[in-house]
Each structure stands twice: as structure tokens, then as C-alpha cells.
Design a protein around this motif. Structure first.
Motif, PDB file in Angstrom:
ATOM      1  N   MET A   1     -12.139  -0.199  -7.978  1.00 52.68           N
ATOM      2  CA  MET A   1     -11.504  -0.848  -9.304  1.00 52.68           C
ATOM      3  C   MET A   1     -10.002   0.047  -9.514  1.00 52.68           C
ATOM      4  SD  MET A   1     -13.022  -3.438  -9.986  1.00 52.68           S
ATOM      5  CE  MET A   1     -13.088  -3.684  -8.271  1.00 52.68           C
ATOM      6  N   SER A   2      -9.933   1.178  -9.459  1.00 51.06           N
ATOM      7  CA  SER A   2      -8.794   1.809  -9.879  1.00 51.06           C
ATOM      8  C   SER A   2      -7.701   1.422  -8.722  1.00 51.06           C
ATOM      9  CB  SER A   2      -9.023   3.270  -9.868  1.00 51.06           C
ATOM     10  OG  SER A   2      -9.858   3.868  -8.151  1.00 51.06           O
ATOM     11  N   LEU A   3      -7.924   1.459  -7.725  1.00 49.23           N
ATOM     12  CA  LEU A   3      -6.899   0.900  -6.511  1.00 49.23           C
ATOM     13  C   LEU A   3      -6.486  -0.619  -6.931  1.00 49.23           C
ATOM     14  CD1 LEU A   3      -7.856   3.299  -4.891  1.00 49.23           C
ATOM     15  CD2 LEU A   3      -7.729   1.955  -3.139  1.00 49.23           C
ATOM     16  N   LEU A   4      -7.465  -1.428  -7.277  1.00 47.93           N
ATOM     17  CA  LEU A   4      -7.164  -2.741  -7.544  1.00 47.93           C
ATOM     18  C   LEU A   4      -6.332  -2.897  -8.695  1.00 47.93           C
ATOM     19  CD1 LEU A   4      -7.279  -5.746  -6.902  1.00 47.93           C
ATOM     20  CD2 LEU A   4      -9.702  -5.846  -8.286  1.00 47.93           C
ATOM     21  N   GLU A   5      -6.724  -2.179  -9.797  1.00 51.94           N
ATOM     22  CA  GLU A   5      -5.740  -2.050 -10.967  1.00 51.94           C
ATOM     23  C   GLU A   5      -4.245  -1.412 -10.684  1.00 51.94           C
ATOM     24  OE1 GLU A   5      -5.630  -0.238 -15.616  1.00 51.94           O
ATOM     25  OE2 GLU A   5      -7.530   0.349 -14.161  1.00 51.94           O
ATOM     26  N   MET A   6      -4.274  -0.510 -10.035  1.00 51.87           N
ATOM     27  CA  MET A   6      -3.021   0.246  -9.520  1.00 51.87           C
ATOM     28  C   MET A   6      -2.041  -0.748  -8.749  1.00 51.87           C
ATOM     29  SD  MET A   6      -3.363   4.341  -9.139  1.00 51.87           S
ATOM     30  CE  MET A   6      -4.825   4.273  -7.758  1.00 51.87           C
ATOM     31  N   ALA A   7      -2.651  -1.515  -7.917  1.00 54.37           N
ATOM     32  CA  ALA A   7      -2.194  -2.317  -7.032  1.00 54.37           C
ATOM     33  C   ALA A   7      -1.604  -3.762  -7.815  1.00 54.37           C
ATOM     34  CB  ALA A   7      -2.997  -3.141  -6.052  1.00 54.37           C
ATOM     35  N   LEU A   8      -2.464  -4.182  -8.856  1.00 61.70           N
ATOM     36  CA  LEU A   8      -2.086  -5.468  -9.535  1.00 61.70           C
ATOM     37  C   LEU A   8      -0.868  -5.038 -10.675  1.00 61.70           C
ATOM     38  CD1 LEU A   8      -2.550  -8.180 -10.996  1.00 61.70           C
ATOM     39  CD2 LEU A   8      -4.164  -7.056 -12.622  1.00 61.70           C
ATOM     40  N   THR A   9      -1.053  -3.866 -10.996  1.00 65.96           N
ATOM     41  CA  THR A   9      -0.018  -3.292 -11.832  1.00 65.96           C
ATOM     42  C   THR A   9       1.517  -3.389 -11.031  1.00 65.96           C
ATOM     43  OG1 THR A   9      -1.439  -1.830 -13.239  1.00 65.96           O
ATOM     44  CG2 THR A   9       0.981  -1.392 -13.392  1.00 65.96           C
ATOM     45  N   ALA A  10       1.321  -2.805  -9.902  1.00 63.41           N
ATOM     46  CA  ALA A  10       2.754  -2.830  -8.909  1.00 63.41           C
ATOM     47  C   ALA A  10       3.086  -4.281  -8.804  1.00 63.41           C
ATOM     48  CB  ALA A  10       2.265  -2.045  -7.763  1.00 63.41           C
ATOM     49  N   VAL A  11       2.291  -5.130  -8.412  1.00 60.03           N
ATOM     50  CA  VAL A  11       2.642  -6.562  -8.082  1.00 60.03           C
ATOM     51  C   VAL A  11       3.240  -7.067  -9.372  1.00 60.03           C
ATOM     52  CG1 VAL A  11       1.604  -8.805  -7.589  1.00 60.03           C
ATOM     53  CG2 VAL A  11       0.879  -6.702  -6.481  1.00 60.03           C
ATOM     54  N   LEU A  12       2.586  -6.948 -10.471  1.00 59.50           N
ATOM     55  CA  LEU A  12       3.093  -7.547 -11.939  1.00 59.50           C
ATOM     56  C   LEU A  12       4.686  -6.650 -12.144  1.00 59.50           C
ATOM     57  CD1 LEU A  12       0.122  -7.671 -14.130  1.00 59.50           C
ATOM     58  CD2 LEU A  12       1.119  -9.639 -12.951  1.00 59.50           C
ATOM     59  N   SER A  13       4.956  -5.736 -11.701  1.00 62.01           N
ATOM     60  CA  SER A  13       6.069  -4.956 -12.020  1.00 62.01           C
ATOM     61  C   SER A  13       7.298  -5.425 -10.826  1.00 62.01           C
ATOM     62  CB  SER A  13       5.841  -3.466 -11.899  1.00 62.01           C
ATOM     63  OG  SER A  13       5.059  -3.154 -13.093  1.00 62.01           O
ATOM     64  N   GLY A  14       6.682  -5.939  -9.841  1.00 61.07           N
ATOM     65  CA  GLY A  14       7.537  -6.377  -8.730  1.00 61.07           C
ATOM     66  C   GLY A  14       7.889  -5.284  -7.812  1.00 61.07           C
ATOM     67  N   ASP A  15       6.994  -4.027  -7.808  1.00 57.76           N
ATOM     68  CA  ASP A  15       7.513  -3.066  -7.289  1.00 57.76           C
ATOM     69  C   ASP A  15       6.158  -2.717  -6.217  1.00 57.76           C
ATOM     70  OD1 ASP A  15       8.606  -0.788  -6.174  1.00 57.76           O
ATOM     71  OD2 ASP A  15       7.877   0.605  -7.845  1.00 57.76           O
ATOM     72  N   TYR A  16       6.014  -3.454  -5.232  1.00 56.47           N
ATOM     73  CA  TYR A  16       4.902  -3.123  -4.220  1.00 56.47           C
ATOM     74  C   TYR A  16       5.272  -3.452  -2.929  1.00 56.47           C
ATOM     75  CZ  TYR A  16       4.138  -8.361  -4.194  1.00 56.47           C
ATOM     76  OH  TYR A  16       4.352  -9.646  -3.792  1.00 56.47           O
ATOM     77  N   SER A  17       4.618  -3.318  -1.893  1.00 54.57           N
ATOM     78  CA  SER A  17       4.907  -3.363  -0.377  1.00 54.57           C
ATOM     79  C   SER A  17       3.621  -3.067   0.118  1.00 54.57           C
ATOM     80  CB  SER A  17       5.865  -2.554   0.110  1.00 54.57           C
ATOM     81  OG  SER A  17       5.473  -1.207   0.043  1.00 54.57           O
ATOM     82  N   ARG A  18       3.248  -3.578   1.454  1.00 54.00           N
ATOM     83  CA  ARG A  18       2.127  -3.331   2.405  1.00 54.00           C
ATOM     84  C   ARG A  18       1.903  -1.598   2.473  1.00 54.00           C
ATOM     85  NH1 ARG A  18      -0.869  -7.533   4.222  1.00 54.00           N
ATOM     86  NH2 ARG A  18      -1.799  -5.790   5.992  1.00 54.00           N
ATOM     87  N   GLU A  19       3.307  -1.120   2.351  1.00 58.80           N
ATOM     88  CA  GLU A  19       3.124   0.378   2.740  1.00 58.80           C
ATOM     89  C   GLU A  19       2.656   1.144   1.434  1.00 58.80           C
ATOM     90  OE1 GLU A  19       5.934  -1.721   3.313  1.00 58.80           O
ATOM     91  OE2 GLU A  19       5.845  -1.539   5.366  1.00 58.80           O
ATOM     92  N   TYR A  20       2.877   0.517   0.317  1.00 56.51           N
ATOM     93  CA  TYR A  20       2.544   1.045  -0.935  1.00 56.51           C
ATOM     94  C   TYR A  20       0.855   0.716  -0.874  1.00 56.51           C
ATOM     95  CZ  TYR A  20       1.165   1.727  -5.886  1.00 56.51           C
ATOM     96  OH  TYR A  20       0.457   2.123  -6.939  1.00 56.51           O
ATOM     97  N   PHE A  21       0.505  -0.377  -0.573  1.00 57.29           N
ATOM     98  CA  PHE A  21      -1.070  -0.643  -0.429  1.00 57.29           C
ATOM     99  C   PHE A  21      -1.643   0.173   0.405  1.00 57.29           C
ATOM    100  CE2 PHE A  21      -0.589  -5.456  -1.623  1.00 57.29           C
ATOM    101  CZ  PHE A  21      -0.257  -5.168  -3.024  1.00 57.29           C
ATOM    102  N   ALA A  22      -1.014   0.640   1.507  1.00 55.02           N
ATOM    103  CA  ALA A  22      -1.588   1.549   2.747  1.00 55.02           C
ATOM    104  C   ALA A  22      -1.528   2.954   1.740  1.00 55.02           C
ATOM    105  CB  ALA A  22      -0.589   1.469   3.842  1.00 55.02           C
ATOM    106  N   GLU A  23      -0.862   3.332   1.227  1.00 54.68           N
ATOM    107  CA  GLU A  23      -0.850   4.689   0.690  1.00 54.68           C
ATOM    108  C   GLU A  23      -2.014   4.534  -0.418  1.00 54.68           C
ATOM    109  OE1 GLU A  23       2.680   5.482  -1.377  1.00 54.68           O
ATOM    110  OE2 GLU A  23       4.097   5.464   0.373  1.00 54.68           O
ATOM    111  N   LEU A  24      -2.296   3.662  -1.169  1.00 54.69           N
ATOM    112  CA  LEU A  24      -3.474   3.456  -2.076  1.00 54.69           C
ATOM    113  C   LEU A  24      -4.673   3.502  -1.109  1.00 54.69           C
ATOM    114  CD1 LEU A  24      -2.623   0.696  -4.421  1.00 54.69           C
ATOM    115  CD2 LEU A  24      -2.562   3.117  -5.136  1.00 54.69           C
ATOM    116  N   ALA A  25      -4.674   2.496  -0.114  1.00 54.73           N
ATOM    117  CA  ALA A  25      -6.045   2.774   0.780  1.00 54.73           C
ATOM    118  C   ALA A  25      -6.242   4.068   1.126  1.00 54.73           C
ATOM    119  CB  ALA A  25      -5.780   1.737   1.760  1.00 54.73           C
ATOM    120  N   ALA A  26      -5.303   4.762   1.647  1.00 53.90           N
ATOM    121  CA  ALA A  26      -5.423   6.314   2.234  1.00 53.90           C
ATOM    122  C   ALA A  26      -5.941   7.208   1.209  1.00 53.90           C
ATOM    123  CB  ALA A  26      -4.273   6.684   3.004  1.00 53.90           C
TER     124      ALA A  26
END
Length: 206
Positions: A15-40
Motif C-alpha cells: 500500500m505504501s507503493l500504491l499511495e506513492m504512485a497515486l500521489t505521483a500520478v495526481l501530481s503529473g510527475d510520474y513515469s514507468r521509470e519512477y514506478f520501476a524505482e518504487l518496485a525495486a
């Protein structure tokens, strides 16, 4: 009954990753690379990370609720600070994206209405009637159930047993999002109808 071709989510997302990803998406500051960093931060291995990135994207920028969340960005970000509202918001993302998650959630609500605990074997038996009994079913259950526990809707007192954790939302937007996840799988129902007796709403403190 015929088995569905796909169940959907087979990768548990913290859930911590999902929350960070959602926050990034809502801020318009996200990419698959960022999602990969979260996953790692949680998983190792290129294949596992790639699957996690796909799941994060499905749950956030590819979610049926994402336009609603973007339209109410400030309220959503504020609501995520409250535990109960965060439970509703993050769980709604899972439920709206994957019919399997909606089905397991409403199944649990149905049985929690009449009993205090639900066992894994009952969940598997009932879900197999719609989704079949192959290896995909336990894999999907082992993804969805831990996410609902971490989100705050379920408690597991011991292996194979689940108890309900009802929540009282404080923010109107979290309730709206939760409602929209319900209507996504029930488009024939009018939003003017009172559906609070539906098993889906068993998890909300009335």
C-alpha cells in the motif's frame, strides 16, 4: 460455469507503493521509470520488477477512477492523510480495476454480515464457482487478500482466518470514490438508489 480467461491482478502491491504512485500520478510527475524505482524498493529481479510496474500502472494511471481522482486532486491528497479515508481510497483503486477484487470483497461482506470470521477454504470454494479452480485462483487470492489486510479492511488473527475491520470515513471524497468503484461493476443501478444494504457496504461503519 465457464472459467474466465483472465483473473487480473496476480502481483501484490504494498500500500505504501500504491499511495506513492497515486500521489505521483495526481501530481503529473510520474513515469514507468519512477514506478520501476518504487518496485525495486520491495522486489528484486527484472521480471518481478516489470510485473510490479505493470500492476502499479494498472492500479493508478490506467484505473477507471483516475479521472475522478484527478478532478478532485487536492481533496484526494488531503484525504490520504487520514487512515480510514486512505483505506477507502486505496482499496477502491484495487476494486475498481479488477473484477476479481470486487467479487472477493463483496463475498467477504456477505459472510461477515452473518459471522465474525471467514476462512480461506470458503473464499476459494465460492470464488472457484466463477473463476475456476486452477493455479491462478490461489495466486490471485494471495495478492488481493494481503492488500486488503494492509489497506485496513481485514484482520488475519491466524493463518486461514479473516475478520472484518470496519472504517468510518471522514472525507466525502473518499466515500464518493468508494461508491464509484461499486457502480463501476454495477452500471445498471441508479446512483440515486440507496445500496447500503449491499454486501459491498458491510465494511463501512453505519
Amino acid at each position: 460455469m465457464l472459467e474466465k480467461t483472465t483473473i487480473g491482478l496476480r502481483q501484490r502491491i504494498p500500500m505504501s507503493l500504491l499511495e506513492m504512485a497515486l500521489t505521483a500520478v495526481l501530481s503529473g510527475d510520474y513515469s514507468r521509470e519512477y514506478f520501476a524505482e518504487l518496485a525495486a524498493t520491495e522486489y528484486s529481479g527484472q521480471n518481478r520488477i516489470a510485473k510490479t510496474v505493470t500492476a502499479i500502472s494498472q492500479l493508478t494511471d490506467q484505473n477507471p477512477l483516475i479521472d475522478l481522482l484527478r478532478e478532485n486532486k487536492d481533496e484526494v491528497l488531503l484525504a490520504l492523510r487520514n487512515r480510514a479515508d486512505r483505506t477507502l481510497m486505496l482499496s477502491s483503486l484495487i476494486i475498481a480495476k479488477f473484477e476479481f477484487a470486487y467479487d472477493i470483497f463483496t463475498l467477504l461482506g456477505k459472510y461477515f454480515h452473518v459471522q465474525d470470521q471467514v476462512v480461506t477454504s470458503l473464499i476459494a470454494q465460492k470464488m472457484s464457482q466463477k473463476y475456476g479452480s486452477n493455479r491462478s485462483l490461489p495466486n490471485a487470492m494471495n495478492s488481493v487478500l494481503p492488500m486488503l489486510i494492509e489497506a485496513g479492511f481485514l484482520h488475519r488473527p491466524k493463518a486461514g482466518f479473516y475478520e472484518i475491520c470496519k472504517v468510518t470515513p471522514l472525507s466525502s471524497i473518499s466515500r464518493i470514490v468508494f461508491d464509484e468503484a461499486f457502480y463501476h461493476w454495477n452500471p445498471e443501478l441508479s446512483k440515486d438508489q440507496q445500496c447500503y444494504s449491499h454486501p459491498y457496504y458491510e465494511f463501512i461503519e453505519k
